[in-house]
Enzyme design. Structure first.
Site, PDB file in Angstrom:
ATOM      1  N   VAL A 179       0.823  -1.208   0.000  1.00 15.24           N
ATOM      2  CA  VAL A 179       0.000   0.000   0.000  1.00 15.24           C
ATOM      3  C   VAL A 179       0.857   1.259   0.000  1.00 15.24           C
ATOM      4  O   VAL A 179       0.436   2.315  -0.495  1.00 15.24           O
ATOM      5  CB  VAL A 179      -0.976   0.003   1.202  1.00 15.24           C
ATOM      6  CG1 VAL A 179      -0.220   0.130   2.532  1.00 15.24           C
ATOM      7  CG2 VAL A 179      -2.005   1.119   1.069  1.00 15.24           C
ATOM      8  N   ASP A 180       2.070   1.184   0.538  1.00 15.90           N
ATOM      9  CA  ASP A 180       2.966   2.344   0.513  1.00 15.90           C
ATOM     10  C   ASP A 180       3.351   2.701  -0.917  1.00 15.90           C
ATOM     11  O   ASP A 180       3.341   3.876  -1.312  1.00 15.90           O
ATOM     12  CB  ASP A 180       4.210   2.088   1.367  1.00 15.90           C
ATOM     13  CG  ASP A 180       4.956   0.810   0.984  1.00 15.90           C
ATOM     14  OD1 ASP A 180       4.350  -0.088   0.365  1.00 15.90           O
ATOM     15  OD2 ASP A 180       6.154   0.701   1.318  1.00 15.90           O
TER      16      ASP A 180
END
Length: 206
Positions: free
Chosen positions: A73-74
């Site tokens: 998700v980063d």
């Protein structure tokens, strides 16, 4: 509105234009008084983040990607912040991703700057000399500190430039400002991921 980007070594907060960095040890004791919108790549906090005042933004990001479902998700958040170019998030690890016309084309991962430095230190105390932020990459180093800096920085710069070609480069993360000075076509934005999070909150009406 409080935003939080939780990584492997720090938790970064953003609230009304003000940024704050908290160590992972500090974050373990952190108890929010207001809703915290977060993204998280640290598996140690799954239970903590199920609290009622923590709101996970990960399910709300939409990305058109050629990459496998393993994309973190980063990296998704960083890639969603740009339409075209290369985005580098220089933290505990250095992630490099290519975006072309809003399509995530793939990317690669390198050790973070700190990990490089620790690796040299583990080889010999003689190599525990830190980095020189003013090193000239166009000249062969003539001392140990410059030699190490040259090796660390060029291992990142040359790999990125190999895929970047003439694309614009966007850099964020704790070591982003340090790295950005070694690229000719780079924009440093310490709040790039937070801008992406705010865009999701706004577009999804959260």
């Amino acid at each position: 509105m409080i935003l939080c980007d939780i990584g492997n070594s720090t938790a970064k907060f953003y609230n009304n234009g003000i940024s704050k960095v908290m160590s992972i040890k500090e974050f373990q004791k952190f108890e929010p008084k207001d809703t915290v919108y977060f993204i998280n790549v640290n598996p140690n906090f799954k239970r903590k983040l199920k609290g009622t005042l923590f709101f996970d933004l990960a399910p709300y990001f939409e990305i058109n990607t050629l990459y496998s479902k393993e994309l973190g998700v980063d990296r998704i958040a960083a890639s969603c912040a740009i339409n075209d170019g290369i985005v580098i998030d220089a933290g505990s690890a250095i992630t490099v991703d290519m975006v072309n016309k809003n399509i995530h084309m793939g990317g690669f991962i390198l050790p973070g700057i700190t990990k490089y430095v620790e690796a040299y230190k583990s080889i010999s105390s003689v190599l525990d000399v830190g980095l020189n932020s003013q090193v000239n990459l166009d000249k062969i180093p003539l001392n140990t500190r410059d030699a190490i800096t040259y090796g660390v920085v060029n291992s990142v710069v040359l790999l990125v430039e190999n895929i970047a070609k003439n694309r614009k480069i966007y850099i964020t993360g704790g070591d982003g400002q340090f790295l950005s000075q070694f690229f000719k076509n780079a924009v440093y934005d310490k709040n790039l991921v937070f801008r992406s999070m705010l865009n999701v909150i706004k577009s999804k009406g959260l």
